[in-house]
Design a protein around this motif. Sequence first.
Motif, PDB file in Angstrom:
ATOM      1  N   VAL A  53       0.831  -1.237  -0.009  1.00 21.23           N
ATOM      2  CA  VAL A  53      -0.046   0.092  -0.019  1.00 21.23           C
ATOM      3  C   VAL A  53       0.972   1.163  -0.072  1.00 21.23           C
ATOM      4  N   VAL A  54       1.650   1.327   0.585  1.00 19.12           N
ATOM      5  CA  VAL A  54       2.857   2.433   0.976  1.00 19.12           C
ATOM      6  C   VAL A  54       3.471   2.633  -0.231  1.00 19.12           C
ATOM      7  N   SER A  55       4.093   1.516  -0.588  1.00 17.04           N
ATOM      8  CA  SER A  55       5.176   1.788  -1.955  1.00 17.04           C
ATOM      9  C   SER A  55       4.244   2.021  -3.180  1.00 17.04           C
ATOM     10  N   THR A  56       2.974   1.741  -3.170  1.00 13.79           N
ATOM     11  CA  THR A  56       2.112   1.967  -4.471  1.00 13.79           C
ATOM     12  C   THR A  56       1.986   3.510  -4.242  1.00 13.79           C
ATOM     13  N   PHE A  57       1.648   4.012  -2.994  1.00 20.44           N
ATOM     14  CA  PHE A  57       1.283   5.295  -2.982  1.00 20.44           C
ATOM     15  C   PHE A  57       2.603   6.294  -3.387  1.00 20.44           C
ATOM     16  N   LEU A  58       3.602   5.850  -2.746  1.00 15.76           N
ATOM     17  CA  LEU A  58       4.987   6.598  -3.252  1.00 15.76           C
ATOM     18  C   LEU A  58       5.247   6.595  -4.598  1.00 15.76           C
ATOM     19  N   LYS A  59       5.047   5.460  -5.215  1.00 18.94           N
ATOM     20  CA  LYS A  59       5.384   5.459  -6.603  1.00 18.94           C
ATOM     21  C   LYS A  59       4.508   6.500  -7.402  1.00 18.94           C
ATOM     22  N   ARG A  60       3.259   6.288  -7.183  1.00 20.91           N
ATOM     23  CA  ARG A  60       1.896   7.188  -7.862  1.00 20.91           C
ATOM     24  C   ARG A  60       2.354   8.715  -7.546  1.00 20.91           C
ATOM     25  N   LEU A  61       2.942   9.005  -6.407  1.00 18.85           N
ATOM     26  CA  LEU A  61       3.161  10.279  -6.368  1.00 18.85           C
ATOM     27  C   LEU A  61       4.693  10.856  -6.600  1.00 18.85           C
ATOM     28  N   ASN A  62       5.454   9.756  -7.296  1.00 14.96           N
ATOM     29  CA  ASN A  62       6.768   9.886  -7.832  1.00 14.96           C
ATOM     30  C   ASN A  62       7.785  10.208  -6.511  1.00 14.96           C
ATOM     31  N   ILE A  63       7.540   9.833  -5.563  1.00 10.71           N
ATOM     32  CA  ILE A  63       8.115  10.046  -4.286  1.00 10.71           C
ATOM     33  C   ILE A  63       9.327   8.875  -4.174  1.00 10.71           C
ATOM     34  N   GLU A  64      10.778   9.557  -4.098  1.00 15.05           N
ATOM     35  CA  GLU A  64      11.749   8.557  -3.949  1.00 15.05           C
ATOM     36  C   GLU A  64      11.809   8.062  -2.588  1.00 15.05           C
ATOM     37  N   TYR A  65      12.277   6.722  -2.651  1.00 15.59           N
ATOM     38  CA  TYR A  65      12.162   6.068  -1.405  1.00 15.59           C
ATOM     39  C   TYR A  65      13.139   5.032  -1.550  1.00 15.59           C
ATOM     40  N   PHE A  66      13.492   4.318  -0.239  1.00 17.31           N
ATOM     41  CA  PHE A  66      14.558   3.266  -0.224  1.00 17.31           C
ATOM     42  C   PHE A  66      13.821   2.166  -0.056  1.00 17.31           C
ATOM     43  N   PRO A  67      14.020   1.052  -1.089  1.00 20.47           N
ATOM     44  CA  PRO A  67      13.037  -0.061  -1.177  1.00 20.47           C
ATOM     45  C   PRO A  67      13.436  -0.932   0.269  1.00 20.47           C
ATOM     46  N   VAL A  68      12.153  -1.609   0.639  1.00 19.16           N
ATOM     47  CA  VAL A  68      12.387  -2.293   1.960  1.00 19.16           C
ATOM     48  C   VAL A  68      11.785  -3.699   1.800  1.00 19.16           C
ATOM     49  N   ALA A  69      12.523  -4.585   2.826  1.00 15.91           N
ATOM     50  CA  ALA A  69      12.022  -6.147   2.781  1.00 15.91           C
ATOM     51  C   ALA A  69      12.054  -6.276   4.290  1.00 15.91           C
ATOM     52  N   ALA A  70      12.379  -5.371   5.264  1.00 19.76           N
ATOM     53  CA  ALA A  70      12.277  -5.856   6.698  1.00 19.76           C
ATOM     54  C   ALA A  70      11.766  -4.424   7.430  1.00 19.76           C
ATOM     55  N   GLY A  71      11.234  -4.931   8.687  1.00 22.64           N
ATOM     56  CA  GLY A  71      10.888  -3.794   9.459  1.00 22.64           C
ATOM     57  C   GLY A  71       9.556  -3.256   9.308  1.00 22.64           C
ATOM     58  N   VAL A  72       9.065  -2.078   9.869  1.00 25.17           N
ATOM     59  CA  VAL A  72       7.861  -1.526   9.872  1.00 25.17           C
ATOM     60  C   VAL A  72       7.533  -0.156   9.133  1.00 25.17           C
ATOM     61  N   TYR A  73       8.581   0.299   8.624  1.00 29.07           N
ATOM     62  CA  TYR A  73       8.799   1.706   8.066  1.00 29.07           C
ATOM     63  C   TYR A  73       9.237   1.773   6.802  1.00 29.07           C
ATOM     64  N   VAL A  74       9.236   2.781   6.040  1.00 28.07           N
ATOM     65  CA  VAL A  74       9.990   3.133   4.917  1.00 28.07           C
ATOM     66  C   VAL A  74      10.746   4.433   5.036  1.00 28.07           C
ATOM     67  N   TRP A  75      11.847   4.795   4.238  1.00 31.30           N
ATOM     68  CA  TRP A  75      12.518   5.821   4.199  1.00 31.30           C
ATOM     69  C   TRP A  75      12.333   6.703   2.891  1.00 31.30           C
ATOM     70  N   ALA A  76      11.670   7.559   3.161  1.00 34.28           N
ATOM     71  CA  ALA A  76      11.284   8.479   1.842  1.00 34.28           C
ATOM     72  C   ALA A  76      11.536   9.977   1.813  1.00 34.28           C
ATOM     73  N   LYS A  77      11.835  10.070   0.512  1.00 30.63           N
ATOM     74  CA  LYS A  77      12.125  11.984   0.566  1.00 30.63           C
ATOM     75  C   LYS A  77      10.772  12.527  -0.111  1.00 30.63           C
ATOM     76  N   LEU A  78       9.951  12.662   0.838  1.00 33.55           N
ATOM     77  CA  LEU A  78       8.615  13.054   0.614  1.00 33.55           C
ATOM     78  C   LEU A  78       8.447  14.313  -0.293  1.00 33.55           C
ATOM     79  N   SER A  79       9.258  15.182  -0.270  1.00 31.65           N
ATOM     80  CA  SER A  79       9.017  16.346  -1.228  1.00 31.65           C
ATOM     81  C   SER A  79      10.555  16.960  -1.620  1.00 31.65           C
ATOM     82  N   PRO A  80      10.535  17.459  -3.130  1.00 38.62           N
ATOM     83  CA  PRO A  80      11.674  17.948  -3.431  1.00 38.62           C
ATOM     84  C   PRO A  80      11.769  19.242  -3.018  1.00 38.62           C
ATOM     85  N   LYS A  81      10.625  19.877  -2.685  1.00 42.27           N
ATOM     86  CA  LYS A  81      10.851  21.236  -2.381  1.00 42.27           C
ATOM     87  C   LYS A  81      11.475  21.347  -0.909  1.00 42.27           C
ATOM     88  N   VAL A  82      11.365  20.458  -0.311  1.00 40.60           N
ATOM     89  CA  VAL A  82      12.191  20.579   1.103  1.00 40.60           C
ATOM     90  C   VAL A  82      13.752  20.663   0.913  1.00 40.60           C
TER      91      VAL A  82
END
Length: 410
Positions: free
Chosen positions: A322-351
């Motif tokens: 669910v979260v990776s589909t969301f991030l892809k749809r919004l073109n948000i860069e993220y570190f691919p995950v296969a463990a843990g309960v979180y994802v590391w993402a660069k939410l906005s290029p404006k920041v």
Amino acid sequence: MALSNRVSEDLRVLMPKIAVQVAQRSSKIPLIDMGTAENWLIREEVIQFCIHSVKETISPEGLSYQRGFTGDPDLIQAFCEFLESYFNPHQELDASCVCTAPGGGAILESFLATTCDVGDGVLVIAPFWSGFHFQFKLQKVQILSVQVPDELAFSEKIVDFLQKAFHDAHTTVKAVVICNPHNPLGQCYPANTLAAIAQFCEKHDLHLLSDELYALSVFESPDLPKASPFTSILRLDAKAIGVSPSRLHTMWSASKDLACNGLRVGFFASQNRELVVGVSMTSNTQVSYLSSLAVRGMLSDRKFLGDIITFNKTRLSQAYHVVSTFLKRLNIEYFPVAAGVYVWAKLSPKVKTWEAEAELAATLSERRVAISSGRSYSSVEPGWYRLTFALRPQDLKKGLAIIEEVLVQS
Ligand SMILES: Cc1ncc(COP(=O)(O)O)c(C=O)c1O
């Protein structure tokens, strides 16, 4: 009345860092907490099991002080068996190799107290879990942050960066602390990288503590079909790679893999028996009998454990989808995950600044969605956040919808 200098200093430095979190958690207004690494996906099963298990095993004797010095002997025995099955240690660990404390945080703090003197340094690969700042500061131990480029984060090349940080350190270095599976990057270290880090520690006579709190929260991820499986640091054949087994240590707690942060049960395991007693002595706070019963029950029921780990993996995989589909749809860069309960993402290029990073988190907080800002993880680039996805499906959906609204408006 004046406080001690050391506590005054800790209050001044630490409390502002956690002020937002404290306010968020204290508020009665409901919060979608994507900032704390918690797991909501298996709680119903865990609760049902614990109620039953505690009811069956509680006894008048248990209301006395704990029997063993390093922890409740039955809890330790259950953990040794669990370790044998799920961490596959190269050399079997008996009860004298394990101690307990109220959670992984307490174990880490006691480890620092036992291995470091005031002012000593510990090498920690960045980005790293923001809570480390708390434990290290309280023990007056310096975090020597080791920056590794993302593309090398899990490779043997890490050792070059450790080497440089060791060389540049202006204090005595006592240990390396790694987090495997990684928090916040959500992947496991391959065995060859672990071996290279262990050999680096041998060369410089350092302890190596592997924080393995997410060991069983490894799941199938289409983003990483060839993800490294979890390998405990205790799995290494230390002698074969020229490393003393007494410098390799692991910690684990029931907080993440069994989704019960609130029970406060953590474990330290090492072949270094003197260190085990030291960690136990410095922690000095025993695990509550009721928590001990609940966790012992879960660890020693093979059927429950097998089932809950499987449910957890499936549900983590679904939530990550669910979260990776969301991030892809919004073109948000993220570190691919296969463990843990979180994802590391660069939410906005404006920041582009730390102030803008904090502002975005504050705007979301006003909308009652918490996220964790990268600065507290010693990220080098503003704009990265850690988002927890192991939430109830309706909360995850709502949290992501609010994030989208805020990003679109910003
Ligand atoms: C990597 C890591 N280590 C330790 C802890 C502390 O966990 P506990 O609840 O067992 O104290 C956490 C909690 O978020 C964590 O993410």
